[in-house]
Motif scaffolding. Sequence first.
Motif, PDB file in Angstrom:
ATOM      1  N   PHE A 149      51.637  26.114 -32.859  1.00  0.00           N
ATOM      2  CA  PHE A 149      52.414  24.966 -33.331  1.00  0.00           C
ATOM      3  C   PHE A 149      52.807  24.072 -32.163  1.00  0.00           C
ATOM      4  O   PHE A 149      52.454  22.890 -32.118  1.00  0.00           O
ATOM      5  CB  PHE A 149      53.662  25.438 -34.090  1.00  0.00           C
ATOM      6  N   ASN A 157      49.785  22.582 -30.343  1.00  0.00           N
ATOM      7  CA  ASN A 157      49.202  21.448 -31.056  1.00  0.00           C
ATOM      8  C   ASN A 157      50.033  20.182 -30.836  1.00  0.00           C
ATOM      9  O   ASN A 157      49.488  19.097 -30.583  1.00  0.00           O
ATOM     10  CB  ASN A 157      49.127  21.792 -32.552  1.00  0.00           C
ATOM     11  N   LYS A 178      48.674  16.762 -28.785  1.00  0.00           N
ATOM     12  CA  LYS A 178      48.629  15.455 -29.447  1.00  0.00           C
ATOM     13  C   LYS A 178      49.572  14.450 -28.782  1.00  0.00           C
ATOM     14  O   LYS A 178      49.250  13.267 -28.694  1.00  0.00           O
ATOM     15  CB  LYS A 178      48.933  15.609 -30.935  1.00  0.00           C
ATOM     16  N   SER A 225      47.951  11.149 -27.042  1.00  0.00           N
ATOM     17  CA  SER A 225      48.369   9.874 -27.603  1.00  0.00           C
ATOM     18  C   SER A 225      49.174   9.051 -26.600  1.00  0.00           C
ATOM     19  O   SER A 225      49.105   7.817 -26.611  1.00  0.00           O
ATOM     20  CB  SER A 225      49.181  10.148 -28.874  1.00  0.00           C
ATOM     21  N   LEU A 235      58.032  16.760 -37.789  1.00  0.00           N
ATOM     22  CA  LEU A 235      56.963  17.081 -36.834  1.00  0.00           C
ATOM     23  C   LEU A 235      56.223  18.354 -37.247  1.00  0.00           C
ATOM     24  O   LEU A 235      56.823  19.417 -37.395  1.00  0.00           O
ATOM     25  CB  LEU A 235      57.545  17.255 -35.429  1.00  0.00           C
ATOM     26  N   SER A 236      54.902  18.235 -37.433  1.00  0.00           N
ATOM     27  CA  SER A 236      54.098  19.398 -37.779  1.00  0.00           C
ATOM     28  C   SER A 236      52.711  19.276 -37.149  1.00  0.00           C
ATOM     29  O   SER A 236      52.505  18.440 -36.263  1.00  0.00           O
ATOM     30  CB  SER A 236      54.012  19.549 -39.303  1.00  0.00           C
ATOM     31  N   VAL A 237      51.785  20.117 -37.594  1.00  0.00           N
ATOM     32  CA  VAL A 237      50.455  20.148 -36.978  1.00  0.00           C
ATOM     33  C   VAL A 237      49.416  19.399 -37.799  1.00  0.00           C
ATOM     34  O   VAL A 237      48.228  19.430 -37.473  1.00  0.00           O
ATOM     35  CB  VAL A 237      49.990  21.600 -36.741  1.00  0.00           C
ATOM     36  N   GLY A 238      49.844  18.729 -38.857  1.00  0.00           N
ATOM     37  CA  GLY A 238      48.923  17.943 -39.672  1.00  0.00           C
ATOM     38  C   GLY A 238      49.734  17.104 -40.639  1.00  0.00           C
ATOM     39  O   GLY A 238      50.892  17.432 -40.937  1.00  0.00           O
ATOM     40  N   GLY A 291      51.821  23.542 -41.490  1.00  0.00           N
ATOM     41  CA  GLY A 291      52.991  23.875 -40.694  1.00  0.00           C
ATOM     42  C   GLY A 291      53.479  25.282 -40.928  1.00  0.00           C
ATOM     43  O   GLY A 291      52.873  26.058 -41.672  1.00  0.00           O
ATOM     44  N   THR A 292      54.581  25.607 -40.290  1.00  0.00           N
ATOM     45  CA  THR A 292      55.197  26.921 -40.456  1.00  0.00           C
ATOM     46  C   THR A 292      55.908  26.981 -41.811  1.00  0.00           C
ATOM     47  O   THR A 292      56.173  25.943 -42.429  1.00  0.00           O
ATOM     48  CB  THR A 292      56.249  27.153 -39.353  1.00  0.00           C
ATOM     49  N   PRO A 293      56.253  28.168 -42.265  1.00  0.00           N
ATOM     50  CA  PRO A 293      57.016  28.265 -43.519  1.00  0.00           C
ATOM     51  C   PRO A 293      58.305  27.438 -43.483  1.00  0.00           C
ATOM     52  O   PRO A 293      58.691  26.839 -44.489  1.00  0.00           O
ATOM     53  CB  PRO A 293      57.320  29.769 -43.628  1.00  0.00           C
ATOM     54  N   ILE A 332      58.812  24.625 -41.853  1.00  0.00           N
ATOM     55  CA  ILE A 332      58.460  23.211 -42.010  1.00  0.00           C
ATOM     56  C   ILE A 332      58.142  22.910 -43.477  1.00  0.00           C
ATOM     57  O   ILE A 332      58.588  21.900 -44.023  1.00  0.00           O
ATOM     58  CB  ILE A 332      57.235  22.869 -41.115  1.00  0.00           C
ATOM     59  N   GLU A 374      52.604  13.969 -36.738  1.00  0.00           N
ATOM     60  CA  GLU A 374      51.990  14.815 -35.713  1.00  0.00           C
ATOM     61  C   GLU A 374      52.420  14.346 -34.323  1.00  0.00           C
ATOM     62  O   GLU A 374      53.056  13.300 -34.175  1.00  0.00           O
ATOM     63  CB  GLU A 374      50.469  14.736 -35.829  1.00  0.00           C
ATOM     64  N   GLY A 375      52.029  15.107 -33.323  1.00  0.00           N
ATOM     65  CA  GLY A 375      52.338  14.725 -31.949  1.00  0.00           C
ATOM     66  C   GLY A 375      51.888  13.313 -31.619  1.00  0.00           C
ATOM     67  O   GLY A 375      52.549  12.595 -30.860  1.00  0.00           O
ATOM     68  N   PHE A 376      50.764  12.890 -32.207  1.00  0.00           N
ATOM     69  CA  PHE A 376      50.268  11.525 -32.009  1.00  0.00           C
ATOM     70  C   PHE A 376      51.325  10.457 -32.298  1.00  0.00           C
ATOM     71  O   PHE A 376      51.326   9.384 -31.702  1.00  0.00           O
ATOM     72  CB  PHE A 376      49.110  11.231 -32.985  1.00  0.00           C
ATOM     73  N   ASP A 377      52.168  10.746 -33.305  1.00  0.00           N
ATOM     74  CA  ASP A 377      53.044   9.708 -33.833  1.00  0.00           C
ATOM     75  C   ASP A 377      54.232   9.381 -32.928  1.00  0.00           C
ATOM     76  O   ASP A 377      54.860   8.345 -33.102  1.00  0.00           O
ATOM     77  CB  ASP A 377      53.551  10.131 -35.218  1.00  0.00           C
ATOM     78  N   LEU A 378      54.525  10.253 -31.971  1.00  0.00           N
ATOM     79  CA  LEU A 378      55.670   9.974 -31.094  1.00  0.00           C
ATOM     80  C   LEU A 378      55.391   8.770 -30.203  1.00  0.00           C
ATOM     81  O   LEU A 378      56.121   7.785 -30.252  1.00  0.00           O
ATOM     82  CB  LEU A 378      56.034  11.213 -30.283  1.00  0.00           C
TER      83      LEU A 378
END
Lengths: 339, 339
Positions: A214, A217, A221, A225, B165-168, B174-176, B178, B197-201
């Motif tokens: 987690f 990932n 990203k 990014s 924030l998650s992995v998709g 994501g985790t339970p 999330i 996702e991390g991209f979005d930050l």
Amino acid sequence: VIAVDANGADQGPAAVAEGVRRSRVPTLLFGPRMELLSAGDLAELVDAPETIKAGDEPVAAVRSRRDASIVQAAAAVGEGRAEALVSAGSTGPTLAAGTISIKRIRGVFRPALAVLLPVPDGPVLLLDAGASVQARPEHLVQFAYMGACFMQACVGVERPRVGLLSVGEESGKGTPEILAAHDRLAEGTLDFAGNVEGFDLPRATVDVVVADGFSGNVALKVLESTVKTLTGEIADRVRSGPVSATGGLLIRGKLRGLRDQLDPERVGGAILLGLRKPVVVAHGSFGPRGIESAVRLAQRAVSEDMVGRTAAALESAGALRSAPAGSVVGATSETSSDA
Amino acid sequence: VIAVDANGADQGPAAVAEGVRRSRVPTLLFGPRMELLSAGDLAELVDAPETIKAGDEPVAAVRSRRDASIVQAAAAVGEGRAEALVSAGSTGPTLAAGTISIKRIRGVFRPALAVLLPVPDGPVLLLDAGASVQARPEHLVQFAYMGACFMQACVGVERPRVGLLSVGEESGKGTPEILAAHDRLAEGTLDFAGNVEGFDLPRATVDVVVADGFSGNVALKVLESTVKTLTGEIADRVRSGPVSATGGLLIRGKLRGLRDQLDPERVGGAILLGLRKPVVVAHGSFGPRGIESAVRLAQRAVSEDMVGRTAAALESAGALRSAPAGSVVGATSETSSDA
């Protein structure tokens, strides 16, 4: 011979075929035959137009669609017709097909997705970058040895320095899983740097960063990014206005070197560690150059016996899953569906 | 009046005093008195030379060292002698002193460390950036409302868009924890964007990113360090060689704007949300300009009644911890030791 799945790349199967040709590595190339004709003499083409998309549930899709190119390509590796797998498509189906057909190394809990980060003083290997979403301490310990063996075999780092991603450098910082993994790695045979922080990824202070899937990932990203957003902003600013255009022209040569260093196509994508044959997952955005790097990376993993060295290192470190006598650990077709 | 702890800044208490003077906000200023003399007429100086260092165990240190400047400053806020706290020192002791003396809003499980990320199209608020290392779904839900209220009150975003924030992007990723938080936020009253996702930050696709403290901390540090590493590399390249020096001169003005946008001192540091008064934690590296921003941020949180609006929003969303009748939830001195 390396099995390559040409489906799933943003630039289409023909771009993958072109990358395969440039690599000058013998391949079994799976995809829509008519789009693969440029792959050259070293590629044996297998017509497999059917593709599994990123949105499909990977394990179910892999089990039910035996004609899909990634399923056929992974089966070719599993059956010994190829020595490694390169996928130009999405990670989920590659992970599922690889785990089912190629199988895990005996005693490995789960595969990890490892990425060579293109940072200025790198590369730095980050794993797990998202094959799973949670990790127990024994998983993190295996990831550490798997990552170190990859850096030895495929990047030529003699004694890789390994860090454990946490929220502080002190050994007491982190989740209970991190603390337990820290203790076990500190007693192990690796060159263990202890906890590292998010800061350490772009700074390349260690060779291998071990993370749960987690936060790994998220870290990957955010880093990718941020590089893209920043270099895009800089390019925009350099281009705008006449004075700066002159400045931009003068400066372009200097920045090109940095752009090359930061280019994910140079390193060839992610690699799935913990399976019985090397599996490389190219980035969906890759063009021929990235595919060429991915095929070369797979070839290097084969010629350097990455898998054999990983199994030996895990065994001598006592990090393999112990199994009741007579059981056939690793030969199950179990896979993780949370990738 | 805002209580300011001048100890702990890399540039020393005098730099903090200078920042306080520039803010033109009335303060109670704690630190070694002789180094605070430049703070100006609006600052009431309290001689408190004792400091709690980053390496000390925060809760134990805060409980045992009543003379430490952060303990005195937090007590001043808890007792109503000041309306907000600004700390120039480390996060751990500030979190501990704030939770003990200022206390949580009734029904809030735990405070979150929120950071305004300095990204080109931002700001983006990220929380929790490391007040805790794990989060249950009900914590993540509270963080979402706390973050949205901060953006409304202090940044003037009328209807903040909130991502988890998650992995998709898909709701099943994501985790339970999330997944459960996703379901509850989707039914709530926020403008909820679902998973990010991390991209979005760095891309600033939403106004608020909610994360558990572990991956939030990793994300923040990766982003900060990537910006620093990249801009450092670029500056080095622009400076090297005569031709590029000319190019660099021409281009400098354009890049200065970007550097300002990316500058953490502009936004004033992190803010602890979920306590009964605003608490701002300045970055240890801040000079006078960063401290000035931090004091102004605290003042804005007070004048816009951030805390009252947060409590009201949590209540109307049904997100507060329900307590047995007659109990005094939130008035305990319990604090988290994992910060």
